[in-house]
Every structure is written in structure tokens, then in C-alpha cells.
Design a protein around this motif. Structure first.
Motif, PDB file in Angstrom:
ATOM      1  N   ASN A  16      35.874  33.072  36.361  1.00  0.00           N
ATOM      2  CA  ASN A  16      36.933  33.703  35.580  1.00  0.00           C
ATOM      3  C   ASN A  16      36.404  35.067  35.108  1.00  0.00           C
ATOM      4  N   PRO A  17      37.072  36.187  35.376  1.00  0.00           N
ATOM      5  CA  PRO A  17      38.462  36.306  35.808  1.00  0.00           C
ATOM      6  C   PRO A  17      38.685  36.642  37.273  1.00  0.00           C
ATOM      7  N   THR A  18      37.651  36.732  38.111  1.00  0.00           N
ATOM      8  CA  THR A  18      37.842  37.265  39.460  1.00  0.00           C
ATOM      9  C   THR A  18      38.403  36.236  40.436  1.00  0.00           C
ATOM     10  N   GLY A  19      38.222  34.939  40.155  1.00  0.00           N
ATOM     11  CA  GLY A  19      38.582  33.911  41.115  1.00  0.00           C
ATOM     12  C   GLY A  19      37.534  33.717  42.195  1.00  0.00           C
ATOM     13  N   PHE A  49      51.273  46.077  43.713  1.00  0.00           N
ATOM     14  CA  PHE A  49      49.887  45.929  43.272  1.00  0.00           C
ATOM     15  C   PHE A  49      48.973  45.753  44.485  1.00  0.00           C
ATOM     16  N   GLY A  50      47.719  46.150  44.320  1.00  0.00           N
ATOM     17  CA  GLY A  50      46.689  45.727  45.240  1.00  0.00           C
ATOM     18  C   GLY A  50      46.160  44.382  44.765  1.00  0.00           C
ATOM     19  N   VAL A  51      46.113  43.387  45.635  1.00  0.00           N
ATOM     20  CA  VAL A  51      45.822  42.026  45.204  1.00  0.00           C
ATOM     21  C   VAL A  51      44.543  41.521  45.863  1.00  0.00           C
ATOM     22  N   ALA A  52      43.603  41.042  45.043  1.00  0.00           N
ATOM     23  CA  ALA A  52      42.398  40.373  45.541  1.00  0.00           C
ATOM     24  C   ALA A  52      42.646  38.875  45.427  1.00  0.00           C
ATOM     25  N   GLU A  53      42.982  38.229  46.534  1.00  0.00           N
ATOM     26  CA  GLU A  53      43.353  36.811  46.510  1.00  0.00           C
ATOM     27  C   GLU A  53      42.175  35.953  46.056  1.00  0.00           C
ATOM     28  N   PRO A  54      42.348  35.165  44.996  1.00  0.00           N
ATOM     29  CA  PRO A  54      41.223  34.397  44.466  1.00  0.00           C
ATOM     30  C   PRO A  54      40.901  33.173  45.317  1.00  0.00           C
ATOM     31  N   PHE A  73      43.496  32.429  38.166  1.00  0.00           N
ATOM     32  CA  PHE A  73      43.663  33.838  37.818  1.00  0.00           C
ATOM     33  C   PHE A  73      43.611  34.705  39.068  1.00  0.00           C
ATOM     34  N   VAL A  74      44.315  35.822  38.996  1.00  0.00           N
ATOM     35  CA  VAL A  74      44.236  36.817  40.058  1.00  0.00           C
ATOM     36  C   VAL A  74      44.084  38.185  39.404  1.00  0.00           C
ATOM     37  N   LEU A  75      43.184  39.000  39.962  1.00  0.00           N
ATOM     38  CA  LEU A  75      43.033  40.382  39.524  1.00  0.00           C
ATOM     39  C   LEU A  75      43.823  41.284  40.466  1.00  0.00           C
ATOM     40  N   ALA A 135      47.623  35.200  35.136  1.00  0.00           N
ATOM     41  CA  ALA A 135      47.375  33.766  35.267  1.00  0.00           C
ATOM     42  C   ALA A 135      48.541  33.122  36.013  1.00  0.00           C
ATOM     43  N   PHE A 136      48.230  32.246  36.970  1.00  0.00           N
ATOM     44  CA  PHE A 136      49.311  31.578  37.692  1.00  0.00           C
ATOM     45  C   PHE A 136      49.368  30.074  37.389  1.00  0.00           C
TER      46      PHE A 136
END
Length: 386
Positions: free
Chosen positions: A170-173, A307-312, A317-319, A365-366
Motif C-alpha cells: 500500500n499504496p502502489t499495489g 488518467f495514466g494507470v499503473a494496474e496493481p 488501491f490503484v495509483l 481505492a476500489f
């Protein structure tokens, strides 16, 4: 803050309190603080009710109700083939957050250095400071959140006492790979360091293997493993956590823990024991599958917004990178979001010492129902008009 000790100057109110207050003020959907908008299994709730009605409402022993200690010991053996004495080597705490604080209070002398990765769960820095320790931070570099092995090695000095690890992270996944954990373990062995391993998201991984560092050669005897019921069973408000460690380390942790909370949630401990013991493979498989669907739902929606999404690979959580939307200040973005868009998120610079490394990111947060995630994405599509 005139009455606050020098150890805690600069910490102030947590970012979670600020963003939750903004969410409430503007009636925004809260994708900031990591709590589900749904309850855990009914059989666990009923077990808590039965325990309350049955009279399990007074102080329990400081180390935890025996049935919960035994259930955690069975869990560690069942999933990881780790052997712990339930009475001597498992300590029930007021959530994993108190376990972190009690562990550092017990094991860190004034001036000892503690190495951990940024971004970090925000209590880490405060817990190190309250113990009189000195932080040594290594950055997980976006977008893949790998760390520089040489940087970690440079962070270790003759004053280093422990490495504080969090995987799934947390928080990067991020889920630390076996190779990364073997590197951390080698450094711990070579420098005779302790490892405090926060594994509260242990059952929440996607296409990645969670490897407890205590399972690696030479690590069981120098590792404190922390977890809790809040994330796995969706009862975050119950605050039932635990620390697993060999007898000498557990004795030290208990010496600190007894003067912090002594015991907590006695009837809830009974219910959590039942949850840990009775949750079968089907429960854990469904748990991960449902969260995978939520992750994919939100990541797809955030990508569509721009958004640019870094899939966890783990956690809930997703950043997301805000630069494609024309923003480069996470705090300003997250303060704007509840009022203008009706969604709350967390600015991750609160989790960095080196603020520039995370200023372009926000954390969502999902751990929410799909309809709520859909509505949040619908609102976020309005960013173009802000």
C-alpha cells in the motif's frame, strides 16, 4: 504545534482525516480511505453477536483470546508452512497499525535506523519517530515501482536495526517478487537485521504470488510478520490484528503492547477466530476474484477518463497519473476533486519523504461496490469541465 513533542512535529493530522472530511462536506464518493462500503460474511457477524450475548465482553488476556491465537497459528501453517506456538509466538493487537507501533517501540533503540520503502503506509514514519528511531527511505520508482538494489544496500549502515517491509504494498499495489525478497533477506542476514513485514493484504493478489519473507532461509528467526482481519474479511472497524514472531521477539513486543492497548475487542476476537478457521479455499478464491473485477472496472474507467494507470498486482488501491489531465500537484488535485467533481481520493505525497517522486500521482481505492465505482467514474468524466 506548541505542545507536541519534537519527535512528532511535522506530522499533523493524517491525510485520511482531511480527505474524508472533504468527502463528507461535499457529499463526495469516498475512494480515498481504504474501507469497503459493504460488510464481511454474515457468519462472522453472527459469531460476534453470539459472543456478545454469551458474555465475552470483559478483558481477555493481553496476548489475545486463545481461540484466535490458535486460529492464526493454524492459518500460518496451512498457507505458508510456518510453525508458531499459539500461546508464546502470536500476539493479538489493535489492528496491524498498533502491531507496527508496538513492534518498533519494543525493538528500536533511540538512534537506531529503520529502512523502509516509499511510498509507505503513513503510520510507519510516525511509529519510527515515536520509538526514537531514524528513518532511511528507499524509493519505489513509478510506474513499475521497482527499487534500486544499490540504493537499498546504501541505505543500510552500522546503525541499522531493522527493515520495515510491506507486501502486498500500500499504496502502489506492488507485490514484491521472490527475487526482491531474497535480496532483502540476504541483506538482513548479512547485516544481522530484523525484518518487520506488514502483510495485511496477503490474500489480495492478482496474477502474483505472495511470499512471506519469514519463509525464506534464515528469516523465520529474525522476522515479525503482521496481519489483520480488517482487509481479508472486510471488517476494518473491528481493529483485530496480530503479530507472529519467534518467542524472544514476541516477548519484547508484548512488553510494549501491554502498555498500549493491553487487549481489545474481546467478542470480536471470538468472531475473527471463527472467520480464520472456517474460511475455506472457496472464500479466498471468490474474495480475490471479486476484487479483481473491481480493480479491472476502476482501472478501465480511469483510463477512459484520461488518467495514466499503473494496474496493481495486489491490495485494493490503484495509483493514477494525473499529468495526462494537465495536473502535476496531487494535493491541489485531491482538494479540488470532492467539491468540483464529487469524488474523494488520496494525494500520495503524504506517503513520500521525497515528495517529487509522487506528486503526479493520486490513490484511488476500489474496495467498493461496482455501482459506486461506476458512479465515481461517471463523475470523473466531468474533469474536463473543471
Amino acid at each position: 504545534m506548541p505542545f507536541l513533542t519534537s519527535r512528532l512535529q511535522g506530522f499533523g493530522t493524517t491525510v485520511f482525516a482531511e480527505m474524508t472530511e472533504l468527502a463528507l462536506r461535499h457529499e463526495a464518493l469516498n475512494l480515498g480511505q481504504g474501507f469497503p462500503d459493504f460488510d464481511g460474511p454474515d457468519f462472522v457477524k453472527e459469531a460476534a453477536v453470539e459472543a456478545i450475548r454469551g458474555g465475552a465482553n470483559q478483558y481477555c488476556r493481553m496476548t489475545g483470546r486463545p481461540e484466535l491465537n490458535r486460529a492464526v497459528a493454524r492459518h500460518q501453517k496451512r498457507f505458508y508452512d510456518l510453525d508458531y506456538d499459539a500461546d508464546a509466538e502470536i500476539t493479538v493487537t489493535n489492528g496491524a497499525t498498533e502491531a507496527i507501533c508496538a513492534t518498533l517501540q519494543a525493538l528500536v533503540e533511540t538512534g537506531d535506523e529503520v529502512v523502509f520503502f516509499e511510498p509507505f503506509y503513513d503510520s510507519y514514519r510516525a511509529s519510527v519517530a515515536m520509538a526514537g528511531g531514524v528513518e532511511r527511505v528507499v524509493t519505489l520508482e513509478a510506474p513499475d515501482f521497482r527499487y534500486d538494489a544499490a540504493a537499498l544496500e546504501r541505505a543500510i549502515t552500522p546503525k541499522t536495526r531493522a527493515i520495515l517491509l510491506n507486501s502486498p504494498h500500500n499504496p502502489t499495489g506492488k507485490v514484491f517478487t521472490r527475487a526482491e525478497l531474497e535480496h532483502v533477506a540476504r541483506l538482513a542476514r548479512d547485516h544481522d537485521l530484523l525484518v518487520v513485514s506488514d502483510e495485511v493484504y496477503e490474500h489480495l493478489t492478482f496474477d502474483a504470488e505472495h511470499v512471506p519473507i519469514a519463509t525464506l532461509p534464515g528469516m523465520w528467526e529474525r522476522t515479525v510478520t503482521l496481519s489483520s482481519a480488517g482487509k481479508t474479511f472486510s471488517f476494518t472497524g473491528w481493529k483485530i490484528g496480530w503479530a507472529c514472531a519467534p518467542r524472544p521477539l514476541s516477548a519484547a513486543i508484548r512488553a510494549a503492547h501491554q502498555f498500549m492497548t493491553f487487549c481489545n475487542g474481546a467478542p470480536l476476537q471470538v468472531a475473527v477466530a471463527r472467520a480464520v478457521d472456517e474460511a475455506g479455499e472457496g472464500f479466498y478464491r471468490t474474495f480475490a476474484e471479486e476484487y479483481r473485477e473491481r480493480r479491472d472496472h476502476l482501472c478501465r474507467g480511469l483510463s477512459e477518463v484520461g488518467f495514466g494507470v499503473a494496474e496493481p498486482a495486489g491490495t485494493y488501491f490503484v495509483l493514477a497519473d494525473i499529468r495526462p489531465l494537465g495536473w502535476d500537484d496531487d494535493v491541489a488535485f485531491c482538494r479540488m476533486l470532492p467539491e468540483k467533481v464529487g469524488v474523494a481520493a488520496i494525494p500520495p505525497t503524504a506517503f513520500y519523504v521525497h515528495k517529487e517522486a509522487g506528486r503526479h500521482l493520486v490513490r484511488f481505492a476500489f474496495c467498493k461496490t461496482l455501482p459506486l465505482l461506476d458512479e465515481a467514474v461517471r463523475r470523473l468524466h466531468g474533469l474536463g469541465s473543471t
